[in-house]
Design a protein around this motif. Structure first.
Motif, short mmCIF file in Angstrom:
data_model
loop_
_atom_site.label_atom_id
_atom_site.label_comp_id
_atom_site.label_asym_id
_atom_site.label_seq_id
_atom_site.Cartn_x
_atom_site.Cartn_y
_atom_site.Cartn_z
N ASN A 1 12.10 6.26 -4.97
CA ASN A 1 11.99 5.22 -4.19
C ASN A 1 12.23 3.69 -4.85
O ASN A 1 13.00 2.73 -4.23
N VAL A 2 11.66 3.62 -6.07
CA VAL A 2 12.29 2.62 -6.87
C VAL A 2 13.69 2.42 -6.99
O VAL A 2 14.35 1.29 -6.81
N LYS A 3 14.35 3.50 -7.30
CA LYS A 3 15.80 3.38 -7.58
C LYS A 3 16.56 3.19 -6.18
O LYS A 3 17.19 2.16 -6.14
N LYS B 1 1.08 -1.22 0.21
CA LYS B 1 0.00 -0.04 -0.02
C LYS B 1 0.77 1.38 0.13
O LYS B 1 0.55 2.16 -0.39
N ASP B 2 1.95 1.05 0.69
CA ASP B 2 2.95 2.38 0.63
C ASP B 2 3.34 2.57 -0.70
O ASP B 2 3.32 3.97 -0.90
N ALA B 3 3.79 1.58 -1.49
CA ALA B 3 4.30 1.93 -2.74
C ALA B 3 3.18 2.29 -3.65
O ALA B 3 3.32 3.36 -4.45
N GLN C 1 0.81 6.73 -6.95
CA GLN C 1 -0.50 7.65 -7.02
C GLN C 1 -0.24 9.07 -6.81
O GLN C 1 -0.90 10.09 -7.59
N GLU C 2 0.42 9.42 -5.72
CA GLU C 2 0.58 10.82 -5.02
C GLU C 2 1.70 11.67 -5.93
O GLU C 2 1.51 12.83 -5.98
N ASP C 3 2.75 11.01 -6.19
CA ASP C 3 4.11 11.60 -6.46
C ASP C 3 4.75 10.79 -7.15
O ASP C 3 5.52 10.05 -6.73
N ARG C 4 4.58 10.55 -8.62
CA ARG C 4 5.31 9.54 -9.43
C ARG C 4 6.83 9.96 -9.18
O ARG C 4 7.64 8.84 -9.57
N ASP C 5 7.20 11.06 -9.05
CA ASP C 5 8.64 11.34 -8.97
C ASP C 5 9.36 10.80 -7.85
O ASP C 5 10.25 10.01 -7.69
N ARG C 6 8.37 10.96 -6.63
CA ARG C 6 9.02 10.07 -5.30
C ARG C 6 9.02 8.72 -5.73
O ARG C 6 9.98 7.96 -5.15
N ARG D 1 11.05 4.08 3.68
CA ARG D 1 9.98 3.91 4.79
C ARG D 1 10.40 3.06 5.76
O ARG D 1 9.51 2.13 6.19
N GLY D 2 11.59 2.87 6.15
CA GLY D 2 11.99 2.01 7.25
C GLY D 2 12.18 0.61 6.77
O GLY D 2 12.50 -0.33 7.59
#
Lengths: 182, 105
Positions: free
Chosen positions: A162-164, A146-148, A153-158, A173-174
């Motif tokens: 994160n994927v990177k 759900k976090d991913a 959904q909210e911020d494609r750049d973020r 996220r811990g």
């Protein structure tokens, strides 16, 4: 006149005379998997390996996306096919801990055709194409992580960042993820 | 010239009478309809074909296995419409009642 009926009876008699199967029988699932594997048309980005060549019901799929957010990663999936195939879908698990909206931290995959939309006329090629699609187009609706999904959904750049980070074996996220760079 | 047959081999071919445009293999086991499903040894009457109202065909054993599984929800694996066996067309002449036959003879 041809005595087809008596020929058939002779067949049956012969069959009962032979008694219970003397050699190992090839199961329906094996036959079907064999056909599916022979019809696989894998692109360069995917490869199958059989840890036990005598067991075609369990194998590994290696996926190396050449485009999209997961480009230059190397992901492996275990395929476990039950004797109920093709009435039951293959059990597919991602063997790395990765950051993906449709794959949870244990490696379970959320793909409709592996679950509620499975039908026996689908083949292994359809499943493999489906997996590839998940890496090209991660999907934020009906997520397992759900976090991913929220990030996507909210911020494609973020999400991209994160994927990177996660693919490099970093912390998002811990959660520490497996390094999956080729 | 006189020809004398000393021996001959009779060869026959058969095919299921399936709807036009249907595949020649069962979508479930991927074996030709004229072959058997994976459970059967001899083709033909021992391993019949079931034709759905949606015109999709399968080996009877294959489709019944699927319809008995919970996940099928009774739907055709091809088109996901409810799978019902297509009822054979009614015989051309109405059946006579036993009484009618007796009276006629």
């Amino acid at each position: 006149m041809l005595k087809i009926w008596s020929m058939k009876q002779a067949q049956q008699k012969e069959e009962t005379a032979q008694g219970p199967a003397k050699k190992k029988k090839v199961t329906a699932a094996q036959l079907r998997v064999q056909k599916d594997l022979s019809e696989l048309a894998l692109p360069q980005t995917m490869k199958t390996t059989f840890p036990n060549p005598d067991d075609i019901l369990n194998f590994i799929l290696t996926l190396t996306p050449d485009e999209g957010l997961y480009k230059s990663g190397l992901f492996t999936f275990s395929f476990a096919i039950t004797q109920n195939f093709p009435h039951e879908p293959p059990k597919v698990k991602c063997q790395q801990k990765i950051y993906h909206p449709n794959i949870d931290l244990e490696g379970n995959v959320c793909l409709n055709i592996l679950r509620e939309d499975w039908k026996p006329v689908l083949n292994l090629n359809a499943v493999i194409v489906g997996l590839q699609f998940l890496f090209l187009e991660p999907n934020a609706s009906d997520p397992l992580n759900k976090d991913a999904a929220k990030d996507l959904q909210e911020d494609r750049d973020r999400f991209r960042r994160n994927v990177k980070t996660s693919m490099g074996g970093g912390n998002v996220r811990g959660e520490t993820f497996d390094r999956v760079m080729k | 010239m006189k020809v004398t047959f000393t021996a001959y081999h009779a060869v026959a071919e058969w095919k299921w009478d399936l709807p036009e445009d249907s595949d020649d293999t069962c979508g479930i086991c991927r074996v030709q309809f004229e072959g058997t499903c994976a459970k059967c040894k001899y083709p033909g009457d021992d391993c019949p074909i079931m034709i759905g109202e949606c015109t999709h065909c399968f080996h009877m054993h294959c489709i019944s296995d699927w319809l008995h599984s919970e996940s099928s929800q009774g739907k055709c694996p091809m088109c996901r419409q409810p799978f019902n066996q297509k009822v054979a067309e009614a015989p051309a002449a109405p059946l006579r009642t036993p009484g009618g036959v007796a009276a006629g003879s």
